[in-house]
Design a protein around this motif. Structure first.
Motif, short mmCIF file in Angstrom:
data_model
loop_
_atom_site.label_atom_id
_atom_site.label_comp_id
_atom_site.label_asym_id
_atom_site.label_seq_id
_atom_site.Cartn_x
_atom_site.Cartn_y
_atom_site.Cartn_z
N ALA A 165 0.84 -1.20 0.00
CA ALA A 165 0.00 0.00 0.00
C ALA A 165 0.87 1.24 0.00
CB ALA A 165 -0.92 0.01 1.22
N LEU A 169 -0.34 5.16 0.57
CA LEU A 169 -1.60 5.83 0.89
C LEU A 169 -1.42 7.32 1.19
CD1 LEU A 169 -3.01 3.13 3.33
CD2 LEU A 169 -3.56 3.41 0.90
N GLY A 201 -6.43 0.78 3.93
CA GLY A 201 -7.00 2.11 4.05
C GLY A 201 -6.45 2.86 5.25
#
Length: 318
Positions: free
Chosen positions: A130, A132, A173
């Protein structure tokens, strides 16, 4: 004196002498310092994460965003992840690992005004999981710790906020988990930084370096309150290391190491000692690996940093 008596006497004398250990090693046979690779134009470092199961540690480079990897028993390290724009990373700050060996990297100002990522997550093999952006336009992610729920919690030095990063349903997330505006007074310079989980796993304890304060973030209610540290002087508090009830506070430019007795719930702490650290180094943070604490020599006091670049196990002034 017969030969046997002479041998026994020599052994007795030898037993009283200090163990001869090379300067670069400890009595355990492991290195006393670890050498980091630097760039030709100079490098500065900040964060460190450790993987107890694999015996590895990771160090973040501020100048360029490279991530370096080392092993408990080997003095030399390697560049594990490239920087200078790799995965959108031009600088890196706090770093930690979780139980699965995944590596979480805080980007500091990397995303401010650029649209670049604020943080990254990598597999133990170096695969990007990830990259982000955190909610907000002025986010400076400074340090990171793994919570009891397995999520990563990042501090924001530009606002009294903590961000939470996790994988839900296979998708990574980031959310603004707590906002202490109105409780934590934002001051000039670096605010929230170092972060650890309390011994009873009910809270996060966070350092505010410019104010010399510690803050208690309740993991259930998200209520934020100041940790009662009495009259302890903690200005320049940067990295935090908790071992049981003992909390070490690395005070970077103050060149001090404060040790406190931290209550299990993290709401209060009592100063045990203040010790001067090596005046030739600005230590930023530390982590424990296989029974020893490893401290990052940042080189923040050098306009243009020069080697040797090191992680040290003995932080104190001599």
């Amino acid at each position: 004196m017969n030969r046997t008596s002479a041998v026994l006497a020599a052994l007795a004398v030898a037993a009283t002498l200090p163990l001869a250990v090379p300067p670069s090693a400890t009595a355990s046979g492991r290195p006393g310092t670890y050498e980091l690779q630097g760039d030709p134009g100079g490098s500065k470092f900040e964060g460190i994460g450790t993987d107890e199961r694999r015996g590895t540690f990771y160090v973040s480079e501020v100048t360029g965003g490279e991530i370096h990897r080392g092993w408990a028993g080997t003095a030399r390290t390697e560049q594990w992840l490239a920087g200078d724009g790799t995965d959108g990373r031009f600088t890196a700050r706090g770093i930690t690992t979780d139980a699965a060996g995944r590596v979480y990297v805080a980007g500091g100002p990397n995303g401010i005004g650029t649209g670049r990522p604020d943080l990254w997550v990598y597999s133990p093999r170096g695969e990007l999981l990830a990259a982000l952006r955190a909610p907000g336009d002025d986010v400076f992610l400074n340090d990171v710790a793994i919570g009891p729920d397995g999520a990563a919690y990042f501090t924001n030095s530009n606002a009294p906020q903590v961000y939470r990063v996790s994988s839900e349903g296979g998708s990574w997330g980031v959310t603004r988990w707590a906002d202490a505006t109105g409780v934590v007074e934002q001051q000039a310079g670096f605010n929230l930084g170092g972060i650890v989980v309390s011994a009873d796993r009910s809270a996060l304890v966070v350092a505010q370096g410019n104010a010399g304060a510690l803050w208690h973030f309740d993991l259930r209610t998200r209520v934020v309150s100041r940790v009662d540290t009495g009259n302890a002087v903690l200005t320049d508090a940067d990295g935090l290391v908790r071992q049981g009830s003992r909390l070490a506070v690395v005070r970077n430019f103050a060149r001090m190491l404060a040790t406190l007795e931290l209550r299990a719930d993290g709401r209060a702490a009592r100063l045990v000692s203040q010790q001067a650290t090596d005046p030739a180094r600005v230590l930023t943070t530390a982590k424990v690996l296989r029974g020893r604490t490893l401290y990052v020599d940042s080189k923040f006091d050098e306009a243009v940093a020069a080697g040797p670049y090191e992680v040290v196990t003995d932080p104190l002034a001599r």
